[in-house]
Design an enzyme around this catalytic site. Structure first.
Site, PDB file in Angstrom:
ATOM      1  N   TYR A 190       0.131  10.299 -27.906  1.00  0.00           N
ATOM      2  CA  TYR A 190       0.661  11.029 -29.051  1.00  0.00           C
ATOM      3  C   TYR A 190      -0.088  10.653 -30.325  1.00  0.00           C
ATOM      4  CZ  TYR A 190       4.105  12.844 -32.403  1.00  0.00           C
ATOM      5  OH  TYR A 190       4.717  13.522 -33.418  1.00  0.00           O
ATOM      6  N   SER A 202       2.333  14.979 -37.994  1.00  0.00           N
ATOM      7  CA  SER A 202       3.219  13.834 -37.824  1.00  0.00           C
ATOM      8  C   SER A 202       2.635  12.719 -38.662  1.00  0.00           C
ATOM      9  CB  SER A 202       3.286  13.362 -36.364  1.00  0.00           C
ATOM     10  OG  SER A 202       3.906  12.089 -36.264  1.00  0.00           O
TER      11      SER A 202
END
Length: 254
Positions: A145, A132
């Site tokens: 996250y 990501s």
């Protein structure tokens, strides 16, 4: 066609939908033999049936042996794609932090541990980590996250620098917003930061195939992330100030 993928044994975790399903479809289209993995048995079966793949249901941390058997003893490419988009701050419950760490980092570590002996013995293998852009930069409103995706990127980087001379190739995919259920779950922070430039999962698969063809470690489906990453490294304080402005903007719309 990516010649290296024809006939290759490929495993894609978290492939019941989203990026994982797009990767599985693309590998199959390139002529690979694909194991589709997810916790959701119905979704796994649907994707596997669609692409002529093999469904392996279960925790991504523990399916290497079963997947290897399904591929007649050889895994050539392992896509550590399964992930959880855990939002929250430092105050998030420790169970949230533990799950993010287990799925986003330790599942990659466990898979590599299971795969590397064979890869090193035969002098080849390919590990694909769906990280990501949050792993290169950060993401407002999502401490678990962001932190664990930094960890996933660090582990992929370590694998590459440690084993590339022994034939192991590593690719870290770092997209920003991708139109998946995970993006929908990011709420107002995702609406502000990710939705405006969100791409389809198939674009991520395209970027990976190009990265494989060019033998690149860092795969950026959003090319502008390279500029953000350079700006962050060149002037961290300016970068943090700009991100804090974004944080303040988000706080006004929450």
């Amino acid at each position: 066609m990516v010649e290296a993928m024809q006939g290759a044994g490929v495993v894609v975790t978290g492939a019941g939908g989203g990026i994982g399903a797009a990767l599985a479809r693309r590998f199959a289209a390139e002529g690979a033999r694909v194991v589709v993995n997810d916790l959701d048995a119905a979704k796994v079966k649907a994707v596997a049936d669609e692409i002529g793949g093999i469904a392996v249901v279960g925790d991504a941390s523990a399916i290497v042996a079963e997947a290897r058997d399904a591929l007649d003893g050889t895994v050539d490419v392992y896509c550590a794609n399964a992930g959880v988009a855990s939002g929250g701050s430092e105050a998030a419950d420790e169970s949230v932090w533990a799950l993010a760490w287990d799925v986003n980092v330790m599942a990659h570590v466990r898979a590599a541990h299971a795969l590397l002996p064979d890869w090193l013995e035969r002098g080849g293998g390919r590990f694909v980590s769906t990280v990501s852009a949050a792993g290169l930069l950060t993401m407002i409103g999502a401490a678990p996250y962001s932190v664990t995706k930094h960890g996933a990127y660090a582990f992929a980087e370590w694998l590459s620098l440690t084993y590339r001379h022994r034939g192991v190739k590593v690719h870290a995919i770092c997209p920003q917003g991708v139109r998946t259920d995970m993006l929908e779950a990011t709420g107002s922070a995702g609406d502000l930061v990710l939705q405006p430039t969100a791409i389809e999962p198939e674009a991520v698969a395209d970027a990976l195939m190009k990265g494989i063809e060019e033998d690149r470690f860092l795969v950026l489906p959003h090319p502008e992330v390279a500029g953000y990453y350079q700006a962050r490294a060149a002037d961290p304080d300016r970068w943090m100030t700009n991100m804090n402005h974004l944080q303040q903007k988000w706080e006004t719309v929450e």
